[in-house]
Write a protein that holds these residues in place. Structure first.
Motif, PDB file in Angstrom:
ATOM      1  N   LEU A   1       0.829  -1.204   0.000  1.00 42.23           N
ATOM      2  CA  LEU A   1       0.000   0.000   0.000  1.00 42.23           C
ATOM      3  C   LEU A   1       0.869   1.262   0.000  1.00 42.23           C
ATOM      4  N   LEU A   2       1.892   1.271   0.830  1.00 42.12           N
ATOM      5  CA  LEU A   2       2.812   2.417   0.882  1.00 42.12           C
ATOM      6  C   LEU A   2       3.578   2.557  -0.424  1.00 42.12           C
ATOM      7  N   ALA A   3       4.052   1.441  -0.970  1.00 40.40           N
ATOM      8  CA  ALA A   3       4.808   1.479  -2.214  1.00 40.40           C
ATOM      9  C   ALA A   3       3.962   2.019  -3.365  1.00 40.40           C
ATOM     10  N   VAL A   4       2.731   1.545  -3.470  1.00 41.30           N
ATOM     11  CA  VAL A   4       1.846   2.008  -4.547  1.00 41.30           C
ATOM     12  C   VAL A   4       1.525   3.495  -4.372  1.00 41.30           C
ATOM     13  N   ALA A   5       1.286   3.914  -3.139  1.00 42.16           N
ATOM     14  CA  ALA A   5       0.998   5.334  -2.884  1.00 42.16           C
ATOM     15  C   ALA A   5       2.188   6.204  -3.276  1.00 42.16           C
ATOM     16  N   LEU A   6       3.391   5.777  -2.910  1.00 45.44           N
ATOM     17  CA  LEU A   6       4.590   6.549  -3.279  1.00 45.44           C
ATOM     18  C   LEU A   6       4.755   6.632  -4.791  1.00 45.44           C
ATOM     19  N   VAL A   7       4.543   5.516  -5.472  1.00 43.78           N
ATOM     20  CA  VAL A   7       4.691   5.495  -6.930  1.00 43.78           C
ATOM     21  C   VAL A   7       3.651   6.394  -7.597  1.00 43.78           C
ATOM     22  N   LEU A   8       2.391   6.273  -7.179  1.00 45.67           N
ATOM     23  CA  LEU A   8       1.336   7.078  -7.797  1.00 45.67           C
ATOM     24  C   LEU A   8       1.562   8.571  -7.597  1.00 45.67           C
ATOM     25  N   VAL A   9       1.882   8.966  -6.362  1.00 43.73           N
ATOM     26  CA  VAL A   9       2.107  10.389  -6.093  1.00 43.73           C
ATOM     27  C   VAL A   9       3.306  10.893  -6.882  1.00 43.73           C
ATOM     28  N   ALA A  10       4.389  10.119  -6.890  1.00 44.05           N
ATOM     29  CA  ALA A  10       5.588  10.554  -7.613  1.00 44.05           C
ATOM     30  C   ALA A  10       5.325  10.667  -9.115  1.00 44.05           C
ATOM     31  N   LEU A  11       4.640   9.681  -9.696  1.00 43.53           N
ATOM     32  CA  LEU A  11       4.390   9.721 -11.141  1.00 43.53           C
ATOM     33  C   LEU A  11       3.439  10.852 -11.526  1.00 43.53           C
ATOM     34  N   VAL A  12       2.400  11.067 -10.744  1.00 46.46           N
ATOM     35  CA  VAL A  12       1.472  12.164 -11.056  1.00 46.46           C
ATOM     36  C   VAL A  12       2.185  13.513 -10.903  1.00 46.46           C
ATOM     37  N   THR A  13       3.003  13.642  -9.873  1.00 45.58           N
ATOM     38  CA  THR A  13       3.738  14.890  -9.676  1.00 45.58           C
ATOM     39  C   THR A  13       4.738  15.107 -10.808  1.00 45.58           C
ATOM     40  N   LEU A  14       5.454  14.061 -11.194  1.00 49.07           N
ATOM     41  CA  LEU A  14       6.381  14.183 -12.330  1.00 49.07           C
ATOM     42  C   LEU A  14       5.640  14.563 -13.605  1.00 49.07           C
ATOM     43  N   ALA A  15       4.511  13.921 -13.854  1.00 47.65           N
ATOM     44  CA  ALA A  15       3.733  14.240 -15.055  1.00 47.65           C
ATOM     45  C   ALA A  15       3.276  15.696 -15.029  1.00 47.65           C
ATOM     46  N   GLY A  16       2.861  16.164 -13.863  1.00 49.30           N
ATOM     47  CA  GLY A  16       2.428  17.557 -13.758  1.00 49.30           C
ATOM     48  C   GLY A  16       3.564  18.540 -13.984  1.00 49.30           C
ATOM     49  N   MET A  17       4.744  18.217 -13.471  1.00 50.05           N
ATOM     50  CA  MET A  17       5.880  19.132 -13.632  1.00 50.05           C
ATOM     51  C   MET A  17       6.477  19.094 -15.028  1.00 50.05           C
ATOM     52  N   LEU A  18       6.356  17.954 -15.705  1.00 50.52           N
ATOM     53  CA  LEU A  18       6.923  17.829 -17.052  1.00 50.52           C
ATOM     54  C   LEU A  18       5.901  18.098 -18.149  1.00 50.52           C
ATOM     55  N   HIS A  19       4.680  18.417 -17.773  1.00 52.19           N
ATOM     56  CA  HIS A  19       3.637  18.734 -18.754  1.00 52.19           C
ATOM     57  C   HIS A  19       4.045  19.992 -19.522  1.00 52.19           C
ATOM     58  N   PRO A  20       3.800  20.027 -20.835  1.00 50.98           N
ATOM     59  CA  PRO A  20       4.195  21.210 -21.618  1.00 50.98           C
ATOM     60  C   PRO A  20       3.606  22.527 -21.101  1.00 50.98           C
ATOM     61  N   ASP A  21       2.368  22.513 -20.613  1.00 50.21           N
ATOM     62  CA  ASP A  21       1.779  23.754 -20.098  1.00 50.21           C
ATOM     63  C   ASP A  21       2.544  24.257 -18.876  1.00 50.21           C
ATOM     64  N   THR A  22       2.943  23.332 -18.002  1.00 50.62           N
ATOM     65  CA  THR A  22       3.715  23.706 -16.826  1.00 50.62           C
ATOM     66  C   THR A  22       5.072  24.242 -17.243  1.00 50.62           C
ATOM     67  N   MET A  23       5.709  23.569 -18.182  1.00 53.25           N
ATOM     68  CA  MET A  23       7.042  23.998 -18.612  1.00 53.25           C
ATOM     69  C   MET A  23       6.986  25.361 -19.297  1.00 53.25           C
ATOM     70  N   ARG A  24       5.909  25.626 -20.035  1.00 51.61           N
ATOM     71  CA  ARG A  24       5.752  26.951 -20.633  1.00 51.61           C
ATOM     72  C   ARG A  24       5.544  28.005 -19.558  1.00 51.61           C
ATOM     73  N   ALA A  25       4.727  27.684 -18.553  1.00 52.78           N
ATOM     74  CA  ALA A  25       4.456  28.643 -17.476  1.00 52.78           C
ATOM     75  C   ALA A  25       5.719  28.961 -16.691  1.00 52.78           C
ATOM     76  N   LEU A  26       6.628  27.994 -16.594  1.00 57.00           N
ATOM     77  CA  LEU A  26       7.877  28.212 -15.862  1.00 57.00           C
ATOM     78  C   LEU A  26       8.975  28.775 -16.752  1.00 57.00           C
ATOM     79  N   GLY A  27       8.688  28.940 -18.043  1.00 55.93           N
ATOM     80  CA  GLY A  27       9.668  29.513 -18.957  1.00 55.93           C
ATOM     81  C   GLY A  27      10.663  28.504 -19.497  1.00 55.93           C
ATOM     82  N   ALA A  28      10.409  27.219 -19.308  1.00 58.16           N
ATOM     83  CA  ALA A  28      11.319  26.190 -19.799  1.00 58.16           C
ATOM     84  C   ALA A  28      11.055  25.848 -21.262  1.00 58.16           C
ATOM     85  N   LEU A  29       9.893  26.213 -21.769  1.00 56.42           N
ATOM     86  CA  LEU A  29       9.540  26.018 -23.177  1.00 56.42           C
ATOM     87  C   LEU A  29       9.063  27.347 -23.732  1.00 56.42           C
TER      88      LEU A  29
END
Length: 141
Positions: free
Chosen positions: A105-133
């Protein structure tokens, strides 16, 4: 003759926070809060036999939790400096999930939170808002 003040224009949409950025910042904030909770729990359980270990662990969790919360707030405010440390934090969380695979349960929770957070930070809209694209070309719309 009375002068009329022209209506103010709405704020440009380029300054708006994209949804993936808000999700990533929120999840990172929850991670920081969880680390602060772990620091408090560790400090509360310190015994004289393990004073040094308990104190150093509590201080470590406190410092890392405060740093993650600071980066989450920075990401929410669209500060580009905060993305790097949070990306590293998510990669560490994925490694930690591998180490705690005996607690599924802990392992799955860590993986899900990390992957969703990574996806949110690497999303093109986020990268544009941060000036990376660069901004999208209006002719492509």
């Amino acid at each position: 003759m009375t002068s009329q003040v022209p209506p103010t224009e709405p704020a440009p949409t380029s300054g708006a926070r994209p949804a993936p950025l808000v999700v990533a910042a929120s999840l990172a904030g929850l991670e920081g809060a969880a680390l602060l909770l772990l620091a408090a729990l560790e400090a509360a359980s310190i015994e004289s036999e393990r004073l040094s270990l308990g104190l150093s662990t509590a201080v470590f969790f406190l410092l890392v939790g405060a740093a993650v919360l600071s980066c989450a707030w920075g990401l929410f405010r669209m500060a580009s400096w905060s993305r790097g440390p949070l990306l590293l934090t998510q990669l560490i969380a994925l490694g930690l999930a591998w180490n705690v695979q005996d607690l599924p349960l802990l392992a799955v929770a860590l993986v899900l939170v990390a992957l969703v957070t990574l996806a949110g930070m690497l999303h093109p809209d986020t990268m544009r808002a941060l000036g990376a694209l660069p901004e999208a070309d209006p002719r492509e719309r």
